[in-house]
Design an enzyme around this catalytic site. Structure first.
Site, PDB file in Angstrom:
ATOM      1  N   LEU A 351       0.814  -1.218   0.000  1.00 54.29           N
ATOM      2  CA  LEU A 351       0.000   0.000   0.000  1.00 54.29           C
ATOM      3  C   LEU A 351       0.844   1.263   0.000  1.00 54.29           C
ATOM      4  O   LEU A 351       0.388   2.321  -0.423  1.00 54.29           O
ATOM      5  CB  LEU A 351      -0.928   0.020   1.216  1.00 54.29           C
ATOM      6  CG  LEU A 351      -1.949  -1.109   1.310  1.00 54.29           C
ATOM      7  CD1 LEU A 351      -2.701  -1.036   2.622  1.00 54.29           C
ATOM      8  CD2 LEU A 351      -2.921  -1.048   0.139  1.00 54.29           C
ATOM      9  N   GLY A 352       2.057   1.186   0.545  1.00 50.91           N
ATOM     10  CA  GLY A 352       2.896   2.379   0.610  1.00 50.91           C
ATOM     11  C   GLY A 352       4.174   2.109   1.363  1.00 50.91           C
ATOM     12  O   GLY A 352       4.381   1.045   1.955  1.00 50.91           O
ATOM     13  N   GLY A 354       6.893   4.135   4.084  1.00 47.97           N
ATOM     14  CA  GLY A 354       7.173   5.285   4.922  1.00 47.97           C
ATOM     15  C   GLY A 354       8.554   5.195   5.516  1.00 47.97           C
ATOM     16  O   GLY A 354       9.323   4.257   5.248  1.00 47.97           O
ATOM     17  N   GLY A 355       8.888   6.191   6.331  1.00 46.63           N
ATOM     18  CA  GLY A 355      10.217   6.227   6.933  1.00 46.63           C
ATOM     19  C   GLY A 355      10.439   5.114   7.933  1.00 46.63           C
ATOM     20  O   GLY A 355      11.584   4.769   8.242  1.00 46.63           O
ATOM     21  N   PHE A 356       9.361   4.500   8.433  1.00 42.41           N
ATOM     22  CA  PHE A 356       9.506   3.459   9.444  1.00 42.41           C
ATOM     23  C   PHE A 356       9.222   2.066   8.894  1.00 42.41           C
ATOM     24  O   PHE A 356       9.261   1.092   9.629  1.00 42.41           O
ATOM     25  CB  PHE A 356       8.571   3.739  10.628  1.00 42.41           C
ATOM     26  CG  PHE A 356       9.025   4.897  11.465  1.00 42.41           C
ATOM     27  CD1 PHE A 356       9.821   4.697  12.581  1.00 42.41           C
ATOM     28  CD2 PHE A 356       8.662   6.187  11.137  1.00 42.41           C
ATOM     29  CE1 PHE A 356      10.246   5.760  13.347  1.00 42.41           C
ATOM     30  CE2 PHE A 356       9.084   7.266  11.904  1.00 42.41           C
ATOM     31  CZ  PHE A 356       9.885   7.047  13.009  1.00 42.41           C
ATOM     32  N   GLY A 357       8.920   1.966   7.592  1.00 39.35           N
ATOM     33  CA  GLY A 357       8.698   0.653   7.017  1.00 39.35           C
ATOM     34  C   GLY A 357       7.606   0.675   5.964  1.00 39.35           C
ATOM     35  O   GLY A 357       6.958   1.697   5.717  1.00 39.35           O
ATOM     36  N   ALA A 358       7.402  -0.496   5.337  1.00 45.51           N
ATOM     37  CA  ALA A 358       6.394  -0.636   4.283  1.00 45.51           C
ATOM     38  C   ALA A 358       5.074  -1.097   4.872  1.00 45.51           C
ATOM     39  O   ALA A 358       5.035  -1.765   5.910  1.00 45.51           O
ATOM     40  CB  ALA A 358       6.876  -1.632   3.233  1.00 45.51           C
ATOM     41  N   LYS A 373       2.023  -3.339   8.827  1.00 45.98           N
ATOM     42  CA  LYS A 373       3.193  -2.468   8.738  1.00 45.98           C
ATOM     43  C   LYS A 373       4.427  -3.250   9.174  1.00 45.98           C
ATOM     44  O   LYS A 373       4.535  -3.671  10.323  1.00 45.98           O
ATOM     45  CB  LYS A 373       3.013  -1.232   9.620  1.00 45.98           C
ATOM     46  CG  LYS A 373       4.102  -0.192   9.408  1.00 45.98           C
ATOM     47  CD  LYS A 373       3.714   1.144  10.009  1.00 45.98           C
ATOM     48  CE  LYS A 373       4.665   2.232   9.588  1.00 45.98           C
ATOM     49  NZ  LYS A 373       4.269   3.558  10.080  1.00 45.98           N
ATOM     50  N   ASP A 470       3.505  14.234  13.908  1.00 44.49           N
ATOM     51  CA  ASP A 470       3.610  14.166  12.439  1.00 44.49           C
ATOM     52  C   ASP A 470       2.224  14.198  11.809  1.00 44.49           C
ATOM     53  O   ASP A 470       1.889  13.380  10.948  1.00 44.49           O
ATOM     54  CB  ASP A 470       4.354  12.898  12.015  1.00 44.49           C
ATOM     55  CG  ASP A 470       4.858  12.987  10.562  1.00 44.49           C
ATOM     56  OD1 ASP A 470       5.040  14.111  10.071  1.00 44.49           O
ATOM     57  OD2 ASP A 470       5.062  11.935   9.949  1.00 44.49           O
TER      58      ASP A 470
END
Length: 575
Positions: A351-352, A354-358, A373, A470
């Site tokens: 789905l996407g 990010g800075g902390f994982g997929a 996640k 954030d």
């Protein structure tokens, strides 16, 4: 009330009034004074007709209405295995007989099936009992939401004095109920409101689910009492209903006479008009002596308290470890289950990033869609600390927060399992020329209101104060009805409720949404989130990104653009 809450409560109503179309209303289920039942259905998930969850639910609630093994009027049990496990509670009013208790539960359960069909979680309050079930753990946990108010239709004769006496009366009953045992936490009685135009009698009862400890029961009831001015102030009767506790007061007897007793309160007149000049000289001397003794004993007291605190913490840690182990176990998923649900974390389900994982879309064997996640492997946090933080976040329950369902730990893998939200994130709508057409003013109104409620819950109403750090459109997900849910707590910081701000040397977040004191000095607080919320509201209103103006001849961002236009508009009005 701190400044962040004031800002949110001031800004949001103004913006929402501007955005709301004529005649628009926010609908919510309410309870009437004459209704037999008051209920709330949750949206945490659904079950299939004829499936294992429904069978477990029917069997469990049927056992409550016919269970003769206890005469306390409290039933709590579970049935089935995850993901079809059902947890349920039934609580009858403390003065109700066993037969009437079973009759009430027997009537309430079918009512839930009718009005909350196929919902994984629901609650109903009747006059004599409460029935509640959920797919999540609910035993021994103080729950303050959902909350329902049922005010009387009749005003009190002397509202100001009535409310003062009522508060003292309910405080007394709360202390008595909270001191109850594991079978019953209930107190009822009446008091006489004297020194008024008439000697009016007030009847009241308070009750907690007996699985709460004394402190949680007291906190739950005191929270309910604090809501009376908002719902029932100046009324001669009313009810405040929560999942973990409830209270009721009336001008006439509404419970069994055998449970009634007179509660004598201190004189209200004497408390309000206490004349300090009448304090005797002897009393002043005694106070002075007590003060001197206190100063002399304080050092000894400190030493004793430190020793007792060490013992208490050690004992509490041992007890908490046993209680938390069952909660952690209910949240932990098997790695192979998650691997299979995501088709071995295939790119097709991604789905996407990010800075902390997929993040991957997954589907559990029972058909439930989830968001998975897979955290990056550079965290220095230990497994025990990770489990503790996940357990705390998983207990956050609000319709405007993405719910954390559980976690998975295996061979360096750290995985978080969330509810799946189908309409992706807000930035795919407000910044997309095509999808923007779905955002009429009524929908934007609903989205802003939902974000503010979720943020207020994190700052004020959750068990710990949580600073998100954030808040931005990509971290606001939209469900199938375009209801917003705040997501991605990877940068969040947990505060104790009396902590107001923190400092950090590592600035994380997204520039443009950061408050100046955070971006420059590393100081963050609830005000930092309110700043980000303000930027987010401007983006929702304008449909423009915070940085979308940087290429213009004025080289300005959305904030300076909005400020310049506001000042020019003010000048036009003045001129």
């Amino acid at each position: 009330m701190d400044s962040s809450r004031l800002l949110i409560l001031f800004i949001v109503p103004v913006l929402l009034d501007l955005l709301a179309p004529a005649g628009a209303q926010v609908n919510d289920a309410t309870c009437t004074y004459t209704a037999d039942f008051c209920w709330r259905c949750s949206n945490i998930g659904t079950y299939e007709d004829g499936g294992s969850y429904q069978k477990n639910l029917n069997t469990l609630l049927s056992s409550f209405s016919s269970n003769n093994q206890t005469n306390s009027g409290f039933y709590n049990s579970s049935m089935g295995q995850d993901p079809d496990k059902v947890n349920a509670i039934a609580l009858c009013r403390g003065d109700v007989s066993l037969n009437n208790c079973h009759a009430c539960v027997n009537q309430s359960s079918p009512f839930l099936f009718t009005n909350c069909s196929n919902e994984d979680e629901a609650i109903v309050w009747a006059e004599r009992c409460m029935v509640r079930y959920s797919s999540k753990l609910i035993f021994g946990i103080q729950e303050d939401e959902p909350i329902k108010y049922v005010p009387s239709l009749t005003d009190a004769i002397d509202p100001q004095k009535f409310d003062l006496v009522l508060n003292l009366f309910l405080d007394t009953l709360t202390e008595k109920a909270a001191s109850g045992d594991s079978l019953k936490k209930y107190a009822a009685g009446h008091t006489i409101m004297q020194e008024s135009t008439t000697n009016q009698t007030i009847y009241a009862l308070v009750q907690c689910t007996p699985d709460l400890d004394k402190q949680n029961c007291s906190d739950c009831l005191k929270g309910a009492v604090s809501k009376i001015p908002d719902c029932c102030g100046g009324k001669q009767g009313g009810r405040v209903l929560k999942p973990s506790c409830n209270l009721r007061f009336e001008a006439t007897l509404f419970y069994e006479p055998t449970a009634d007793s007179l509660v004598t309160l201190p004189s209200v007149k004497g408390m309000v008009k206490l004349n300090k000049s009448k304090i005797s000289k002897a009393v002043i001397i005694i106070i002075a002596i007590v003060g001197v003794v206190f100063v002399a004993m304080i050092l000894i007291g400190i030493l004793i308290s430190l020793r007792v605190r060490r013992r208490w913490r050690k004992q509490k840690l041992e007890n908490d470890n046993s209680d938390d182990s069952s909660l952690v176990e209910s949240l932990q998923y098997d790695f192979e289950t998650i691997k299979s649900a995501t088709d071995d974390f295939s790119d097709a389900n991604k789905l996407g990033q990010g800075g902390f994982g997929a993040v991957y879309k997954g589907r559990l064997p029972n058909g439930r869609n989830i968001a998975v996640k897979r955290l990056s492997k550079n965290s220095e946090q230990g497994d025990r600390e990770f489990k503790t933080e996940v357990t705390l976040v998983a207990q956050l329950q609000h319709r405007n927060l993405v719910r954390l369902l559980g976690f998975c730990l295996k061979a360096g893998e750290r995985i978080l399992i969330y509810e799946y939200v189908p309409n992706t994130s807000l930035n795919h709508f407000i910044f997309d020329p095509v999808n923007r057409g779905h955002l009429n003013w009524e929908t934007r109104y609903k989205i802003i209101g939902g974000i503010s409620r979720g943020l207020l819950y994190l700052h004020e109403d959750s068990r710990l104060r949580i600073i998100h750090r954030d808040l931005k459109p990509s971290n606001i997900l939209l469900d199938e009805d375009m209801n917003p849910k705040i997501a991605d707590f990877g940068m969040a910081r947990l505060f104790t409720m009396d902590q107001t701000q923190g400092d950090t040397k590592t600035i994380v977040g997204t520039y443009g949404y950061m408050a100046p004191e955070y971006a420059i000095h590393g100081r963050f607080s609830v005000k930092s989130d309110v700043f980000s919320f303000g930027v987010l509201v401007l983006e929702i209103l304008s449909g423009r990104k915070i940085t979308s103006f940087r290429s213009s001849e004025n080289d300005e961002d959305l904030l300076t653009y909005a400020w310049r236009n506001w000042k020019e508009d003010i000048r036009c009005q003045i001129s």
